[in-house]
Every structure is written in C-alpha cells, then in structure tokens.
Design an enzyme around this catalytic site. Structure first.
Site, PDB file in Angstrom:
ATOM      1  N   TYR A 175       0.682  -1.141   0.042  1.00  0.00           N
ATOM      2  CA  TYR A 175      -0.084  -0.034   0.074  1.00  0.00           C
ATOM      3  C   TYR A 175       0.944   1.086  -0.083  1.00  0.00           C
ATOM      4  O   TYR A 175       2.040   1.307   0.726  1.00  0.00           O
ATOM      5  CB  TYR A 175      -0.749   0.108   1.273  1.00  0.00           C
ATOM      6  CG  TYR A 175      -2.149   0.807   1.011  1.00  0.00           C
ATOM      7  CD1 TYR A 175      -3.219   0.612   0.420  1.00  0.00           C
ATOM      8  CD2 TYR A 175      -2.097   2.402   1.231  1.00  0.00           C
ATOM      9  CE1 TYR A 175      -4.320   1.396   0.276  1.00  0.00           C
ATOM     10  CE2 TYR A 175      -2.979   3.159   1.157  1.00  0.00           C
ATOM     11  CZ  TYR A 175      -4.120   2.750   0.694  1.00  0.00           C
ATOM     12  OH  TYR A 175      -5.107   3.677   0.293  1.00  0.00           O
ATOM     13  N   HIS A 181       0.110  -2.347   6.343  1.00  0.00           N
ATOM     14  CA  HIS A 181      -1.273  -2.383   5.893  1.00  0.00           C
ATOM     15  C   HIS A 181      -1.983  -3.550   5.980  1.00  0.00           C
ATOM     16  O   HIS A 181      -2.747  -3.981   5.047  1.00  0.00           O
ATOM     17  CB  HIS A 181      -1.532  -1.858   4.262  1.00  0.00           C
ATOM     18  CG  HIS A 181      -2.320  -0.592   4.118  1.00  0.00           C
ATOM     19  ND1 HIS A 181      -3.620  -0.776   3.582  1.00  0.00           N
ATOM     20  CD2 HIS A 181      -2.431   0.435   4.444  1.00  0.00           C
ATOM     21  CE1 HIS A 181      -4.367  -0.010   3.529  1.00  0.00           C
ATOM     22  NE2 HIS A 181      -3.573   1.099   3.828  1.00  0.00           N
TER      23      HIS A 181
HETATM   24 MG    MG Z   1      -1.723   3.360   7.212  1.00  0.00          MG
END
Ligand code: MG
Length: 433
Positions: free
Chosen positions: A190, A239
């Site tokens: 991410y 993430h």
């Molecule tokens: Mg975060």
C-alpha cells in the site's frame, strides 16, 4: 474566517422545536441548534464529508469531519435521516450529552458509519464552542504544550532508487520523518505501485507474495539508512497483510534500521494478538486507523498492543473520544500519531493538530499536502511548512466551507472497491487491502 459571536438574549419560545429528549437542566442563554446537514465533496477526487451545524445566533455555525471515504453515502444518510432530528433544538454547548444521546438512540452504536456521523456533529459542536468563546479549539483543550507539530510524509515508488530519491526531496524540503514504501508485484505494498505478472507460474500471476515482501522490505531500509543517514526518522506501513508471526519476523528484520514506527502489522481481526507482537518487536508498533469505536481504540492502548495509537478520529466518534484517548495514552506511555492522509477532511486534519499541540502524548502527525482545489472549497485549510504544522489562531477550527465551490466538485464513487477487490495472493486468495 471571521465569525461574529454575538450573545443576544434570545427568547426561543416557539422559535425552535424542542425535542422530546430535551435534557432536564436549564440553559443560561437561548442559543439553539437549528439545522444539521452533511456536505459531500471531492475537490481532490477523494470523497470528503463535512457536517455543518447551524444555530439561531446570526453567523454562528460549526463544521465537523465525517469522512468515511469508502462508504460516504451511508454517512450522509445517517446524518440527515437520524442525527438532525435528535439534536435540533438542543443547546450546542452540551457536546458530551448530545453525542452520547445520538449514539444511545441508535442502540447499536459502534461502527464507522454511525461514528463518522457523530464525529461530524461532535467536531462541529467544538467549532461552535470555540466561536462562542472566541478561542481556537486547542485553547479549549488546555492550550499549547508545543510550538508546532512535526509531520511525516509518504515516499512510495516502484523501485528503491525512486523511493529514496523522493525521500531525499522531502528531506531537502524540511521533513524530518518519511514513510517509505516500495513497489511489489501484484497490487503492490500500500502506498507504492504494483506490477502485473510477477508470478507467471502461479495460479494468480498478478498476486502479492508475502515471502517476497518480507525479503525485500529490509533491503529497502538497509539502503535507506545507507543513503539517507541516521539523521532522518523512517516509517513503514504494512497495511494489515501479515499474520502475527510474520509481523514479528518483519519487525526483527528491521531492527538494525531503527524505524520510528512500523504501522498496521496486523488486520483488525487479529488485534487481540497485538500485545504479543509488540512484546517481541524491537521497533515501535503503530496501529489504530482501522479502529471503529472508542472502546476498540481504548483496548489497543490499555492492553499493551501499541506504542503509538493512530486512529482516524472521525471513525471513533470525533474529538471528544480522541481527547480521552490522548489522556489515556499520556498516562500509559503510549504516543499519538493520528491518521491524516487524503481521506481526512481539512476539518479533521485541524482536529488532529488541535490535539497534537495540546497533548503531552503527541508522537508524530501524518501530514497531507492538500492541493489547491481543497483550499478553494475549505478556506483556512492548514498548510505544512517545511514539514511542520500549526493550528489556526482564529476561533473554532478557523476553517470554512464554500458550498458553491464544493458543489463544483461532486463526490463520486470511491475508487477503493476496485483497489481492494484486486489484492490477492499468488494462489488467488483475497487479502486485506
Ligand atoms: Mg496506514
């Protein structure tokens, strides 16, 4: 923004509908809430929701962040169909009682939709409280304990070289804390791009592979320390894609690189395992943006699951619960790192900074540089200067909304569904996004 704060003696007899749940105490003046509305807008493409609370005093209104980007339409419906009818007619000073009343009226009171709606109301009432007092909100919280707030920013590119080039640019621009993410096959880590076809022999060639991630992430930080030196604080966001044991493996592999924090090592489904991961981790653990109730956030702090608590404060109900969490953090040696990327409105970012400057538990603040259209829609949006933020000195949050400009940037469907539905392992199984 200049807002008049007149205190006329207003007789409210017959002017405002008094709710059946009016509190059993008298108010010392006739100020009353007259309307509650949700304003959805996407000046930077990301749907933002802000609640506006109006009163019967001329020019006196408040704004609060209710941004649950991925399901913003549900929050708007909650505000307009369920919140307004409970609070119109109330005196805006009773923030704790009003926000509890809305929660209790629903009976089932946790979760991000209801809490974001309540947060919009809560922060708007704090804005009104500041305007009535003629003070910025941070002064209502006890005033400053620091001059300004250091922020961290995000460097996340396809390759280590590109990521570190971005990081050097941020350091040159004044930032002292930088989050590093680097691309991976599949949908990527991410915050960094992915690539297709990384595993041609796999059942799902576009998958994300945890073994590759665990092997390459320490390489990123080894190179970062070698090239960026020891004078910069480095952060990383997992993430939520690891098991508890994988989280420990990653944390130990990063020990030589002295991270400021390692974020979201576990998904919320495994929060009960955080204390053991934190106990085994040589780097500070930061979790909280996916906590969707005050109680859940309190457990993270109380049970030893985090070194830094980083809630999306609208998702736990707003400033009122967040300031309690800051106090609990202060008393337990935990620090705060409130969530504040593009899917927090400028009003929510201002609430974060009000807590940051007034709380001894402050650790770091995530900083997002809003593009010009956001400043157009939300005059008074805070700016980051050489990595630092300061609160507005105007009463309340010091932030307004230009509803005409907001309407020119209508909120559309969040792009998160499309992202999340593509995050799968090489065997084809879906993963936390
Ligand atoms: Mg975060």
């Amino acid at each position: 923004m200049t807002v008049s704060t007149p205190r006329p003696e207003i007789s409210m007899a017959g002017e405002v509908e008094v709710p059946t749940a009016a509190p059993p105490w008298p108010h010392r003046d006739g100020t009353r809430i007259t309307a509650v509305r949700a304003i959805a807008t996407a000046p930077a493409g990301t749907p933002l929701v802000v609640v506006r609370v109006d009163t019967n005093e001329p020019g006196l209104y408040g704004l609060g962040c209710a941004t649950f980007t991925q399901r913003w339409e549900a929050v708007v419906a909650y505000v307009e169909q369920h919140v307004a009818r409970i609070v119109v007619g109330r005196h805006p000073a009773d923030i704790e009682d009003i926000t509890r009343s809305v929660g209790y009226a629903a009976y089932w009171r946790h979760g991000p939709v209801g809490n974001n709606a309540i947060s919009g109301l809560d922060m708007a009432l704090w804005d009104i409280a500041g305007k009535r007092a003629g003070l910025p909100v941070y002064e209502l919280l006890g005033g400053r304990v620091r001059s300004a707030v250091p922020t961290y920013t995000h460097a996340g590119r396809a390759t280590v070289e590109e990521t570190l080039a971005d990081a050097r640019g941020f350091i040159d621009a004044g930032w002292t804390h930088v989050r590093l993410q680097v691309g991976q096959p599949g949908r990527g880590t991410y915050g960094a791009p992915g690539s297709r076809g990384g595993y041609p022999a796999a059942a799902h060639p576009d998958g994300w592979d945890v073994r590759h991630y665990l092997r390459t992430t320490p390489e990123l930080f080894a190179q970062a320390r070698a090239e960026l030196g020891d004078g910069i604080e480095l952060l990383h966001d997992v993430h939520s894609r690891l098991t508890p044991k994988e989280a420990v493996i990653l944390a130990r592999s990063l020990e030589p690189y002295r991270l400021f924090f390692l974020e979201d090592v576990l998904a919320p489904e495994y929060f009960d395992r955080l204390p053991e991961v934190r106990a085994a981790s040589p780097v500070p653990i930061a979790v909280g943006e996916l906590a969707t109730s005050f109680v859940e956030a309190v457990r993270l702090v109380r049970d030893g699951g985090v070194d830094l608590i980083r809630c999306h404060i609208s998702a736990i109900g707003g400033l009122t619960p967040a300031r309690k969490l800051a106090v609990l953090s202060e008393l337990t040696g935990v620090r705060t790192a409130w969530h504040s990327p593009a899917d927090v409105s400028p009003v929510g970012a201002a609430a974060n900074v009000a807590l940051d400057v007034s709380s001894p538990a402050f650790g770091i603040q995530e900083g997002h540089v809003y593009p010009d259209p956001v400043h157009e829609v939300f005059p008074g949006t805070l700016r980051i200067e050489r990595g630092w933020m300061r609160p507005n000195e105007t009463p309340g949050w010091g932030i307004d909304v230009d509803e005409g400009a907001a309407a020119a940037y209508p909120a559309g469907r969040s792009g998160h569904d499309a992202w999340a539905l593509g995050v799968r392992a090489p065997d084809g199984s879906i993963l936390p996004p």
